[in-house]
Design a protein around this motif. Structure first.
Motif, PDB file in Angstrom:
ATOM      1  N   ASN A 148      33.668  46.192  35.339  1.00 57.48           N
ATOM      2  CA  ASN A 148      34.702  46.835  36.138  1.00 57.48           C
ATOM      3  C   ASN A 148      35.072  45.997  37.354  1.00 57.48           C
ATOM      4  OD1 ASN A 148      36.513  48.883  36.758  1.00 57.48           O
ATOM      5  ND2 ASN A 148      35.006  50.073  37.916  1.00 57.48           N
ATOM      6  N   ASN A 149      35.131  44.679  37.127  1.00 52.67           N
ATOM      7  CA  ASN A 149      35.365  43.775  38.243  1.00 52.67           C
ATOM      8  C   ASN A 149      35.815  42.422  37.679  1.00 52.67           C
ATOM      9  OD1 ASN A 149      34.214  41.720  40.402  1.00 52.67           O
ATOM     10  ND2 ASN A 149      34.334  43.718  41.391  1.00 52.67           N
ATOM     11  N   PRO A 150      36.627  41.647  38.449  1.00 46.35           N
ATOM     12  CA  PRO A 150      37.058  40.331  37.937  1.00 46.35           C
ATOM     13  C   PRO A 150      35.900  39.406  37.534  1.00 46.35           C
ATOM     14  CG  PRO A 150      38.309  40.916  39.890  1.00 46.35           C
ATOM     15  CD  PRO A 150      37.252  41.971  39.730  1.00 46.35           C
ATOM     16  N   THR A 151      34.707  39.627  38.111  1.00 47.01           N
ATOM     17  CA  THR A 151      33.551  38.800  37.755  1.00 47.01           C
ATOM     18  C   THR A 151      33.306  38.806  36.241  1.00 47.01           C
ATOM     19  OG1 THR A 151      32.523  39.045  39.898  1.00 47.01           O
ATOM     20  CG2 THR A 151      31.033  38.566  38.089  1.00 47.01           C
ATOM     21  N   GLY A 169      19.156  22.140  28.449  1.00 44.01           N
ATOM     22  CA  GLY A 169      19.101  23.398  27.699  1.00 44.01           C
ATOM     23  C   GLY A 169      20.349  23.465  26.868  1.00 44.01           C
ATOM     24  N   GLU A 170      20.273  24.029  25.673  1.00 39.93           N
ATOM     25  CA  GLU A 170      21.456  24.030  24.812  1.00 39.93           C
ATOM     26  C   GLU A 170      22.551  24.938  25.346  1.00 39.93           C
ATOM     27  OE1 GLU A 170      20.406  24.743  20.762  1.00 39.93           O
ATOM     28  OE2 GLU A 170      19.152  22.958  20.654  1.00 39.93           O
ATOM     29  N   MET A 171      22.141  25.976  26.087  1.00 39.66           N
ATOM     30  CA  MET A 171      23.116  26.906  26.646  1.00 39.66           C
ATOM     31  C   MET A 171      22.801  27.139  28.128  1.00 39.66           C
ATOM     32  SD  MET A 171      23.087  29.418  23.376  1.00 39.66           S
ATOM     33  CE  MET A 171      21.588  28.729  22.720  1.00 39.66           C
ATOM     34  N   ILE A 172      23.834  27.176  28.940  1.00 38.91           N
ATOM     35  CA  ILE A 172      23.633  27.474  30.364  1.00 38.91           C
ATOM     36  C   ILE A 172      24.579  28.587  30.798  1.00 38.91           C
ATOM     37  CG2 ILE A 172      22.805  25.124  30.905  1.00 38.91           C
ATOM     38  CD1 ILE A 172      25.415  24.539  32.230  1.00 38.91           C
ATOM     39  N   ALA A 173      24.212  29.265  31.879  1.00 36.61           N
ATOM     40  CA  ALA A 173      25.050  30.358  32.376  1.00 36.61           C
ATOM     41  C   ALA A 173      25.732  29.921  33.664  1.00 36.61           C
ATOM     42  CB  ALA A 173      24.184  31.584  32.627  1.00 36.61           C
ATOM     43  N   ILE A 174      26.937  30.413  33.867  1.00 36.69           N
ATOM     44  CA  ILE A 174      27.621  30.189  35.146  1.00 36.69           C
ATOM     45  C   ILE A 174      28.442  31.424  35.510  1.00 36.69           C
ATOM     46  CG2 ILE A 174      27.856  27.659  34.992  1.00 36.69           C
ATOM     47  CD1 ILE A 174      31.023  28.749  34.611  1.00 36.69           C
ATOM     48  N   CYS A 175      28.735  31.540  36.801  1.00 37.01           N
ATOM     49  CA  CYS A 175      29.654  32.579  37.240  1.00 37.01           C
ATOM     50  C   CYS A 175      30.682  31.875  38.118  1.00 37.01           C
ATOM     51  CB  CYS A 175      28.918  33.677  37.998  1.00 37.01           C
ATOM     52  SG  CYS A 175      30.037  35.000  38.428  1.00 37.01           S
ATOM     53  N   LYS A 176      31.849  31.655  37.533  1.00 32.57           N
ATOM     54  CA  LYS A 176      32.869  30.784  38.114  1.00 32.57           C
ATOM     55  C   LYS A 176      33.444  31.280  39.446  1.00 32.57           C
ATOM     56  CE  LYS A 176      36.651  28.069  36.168  1.00 32.57           C
ATOM     57  NZ  LYS A 176      37.813  28.403  36.959  1.00 32.57           N
ATOM     58  N   ASN A 177      33.478  32.593  39.653  1.00 34.71           N
ATOM     59  CA  ASN A 177      34.092  33.096  40.888  1.00 34.71           C
ATOM     60  C   ASN A 177      33.091  33.361  42.022  1.00 34.71           C
ATOM     61  OD1 ASN A 177      33.027  35.329  39.569  1.00 34.71           O
ATOM     62  ND2 ASN A 177      34.595  36.732  40.311  1.00 34.71           N
ATOM     63  N   ASP A 178      31.842  32.959  41.843  1.00 27.56           N
ATOM     64  CA  ASP A 178      30.892  33.094  42.953  1.00 27.56           C
ATOM     65  C   ASP A 178      31.302  32.142  44.083  1.00 27.56           C
ATOM     66  OD1 ASP A 178      29.338  35.025  41.779  1.00 27.56           O
ATOM     67  OD2 ASP A 178      27.703  33.677  41.209  1.00 27.56           O
TER      68      ASP A 178
END
Ligand code: MTE
Ligand code: MO
Length: 198
Positions: A148-151, A169-178
């Motif tokens: 319920n948020n642009p995040t 690592g084969e997969m990584i996580a990111i949060c682009k709008n932080d």
């Protein structure tokens, strides 16, 4: 005379053992200090070999979900893939730590929709989502942030950087709008865990 010699030998042996034990104590203190120093700071530079040990070939989606998943790079490629350009990873002082020209990934939201969070009804929304790495580095999202948020449209699991598989690592996580993207940028992603707030 004999007793005197014995006493002398005993004295020498005793002082030598004292000497040794105090040296040992010192060494132990030094090594403990070293470990906590590395812990206090971000993360120690790893050798290629050690970094390889942290690599996972799949990420586990688990916790309060209807369908626990095991996702590989191939399974992510079969989902809705999004291309991201000019990704900047910034540290706690805003400094750019890493820049990626082009990368590919899927939305964390799409993964969670596939696993289906166990919600009793539409008001059952107090969940938190933990992205965990093999070195136990973690980042947390709330249900509201994701759904319920642009995040929700900015939190990705990446599997490709500049046309190549990801190195750490084969997969990584990111949060682009932080504001600072470093903290929720996760190398060696191992699991995505859903928990309900008690
Ligand atoms: N698995 C894992 N990911 C991690 C970290 C970590 O210690 N372990 N450190 C984070 C921090 S504090 C930052 S700023 C970014 C960028 O770190 P880098 O400069 O090592 O690329 O990665 C993040 N991702
Ligand atoms: Mo950081």
């Amino acid at each position: 005379m004999k007793t005197k010699n014995y006493l002398l030998i005993f004295f020498i042996a005793f002082s030598c053992s004292m000497c040794n034990s105090s040296k040992k104590d010192k060494e132990e203190t030094v090594s403990i200090e070293k470990t906590s120093e590395t812990k206090k700071h971000e993360h120690a530079t790893l050798t290629a070999e050690d970094s390889l040990k942290l690599v996972n070939h799949y990420i586990e989606v688990k916790g309060d979900v209807e369908f626990p998943l095991r996702l590989t790079v191939d399974s992510l490629k079969k989902m809705k893939v999004i291309a991201i350009d000019n990704l900047k990873i910034t540290g706690k002082n805003g400094e750019v730590k890493r820049e990626v020209k082009a990368c590919k990934g899927v939305l964390l939201k799409d993964i969670l929709e596939k696993a289906k969070i166990k919600q009793a009804d539409h008001k059952d929304r107090n969940f938190y989502i933990v992205e965990r790495a093999s070195d136990d580095y973690r980042a947390t999202f709330s249900w509201a942030e994701v759904f319920n948020n642009p995040t929700g449209n900015n939190a990705f699991i990446l599997f490709e950087e500049n046309g190549k598989p990801i190195k750490n690592g084969e997969m990584i996580a990111i949060c682009k709008n932080d504001i600072r993207t470093g903290p929720r940028h996760i190398y060696w992603l191992k699991s995505i865990e859903v928990y309900k707030v008690d």
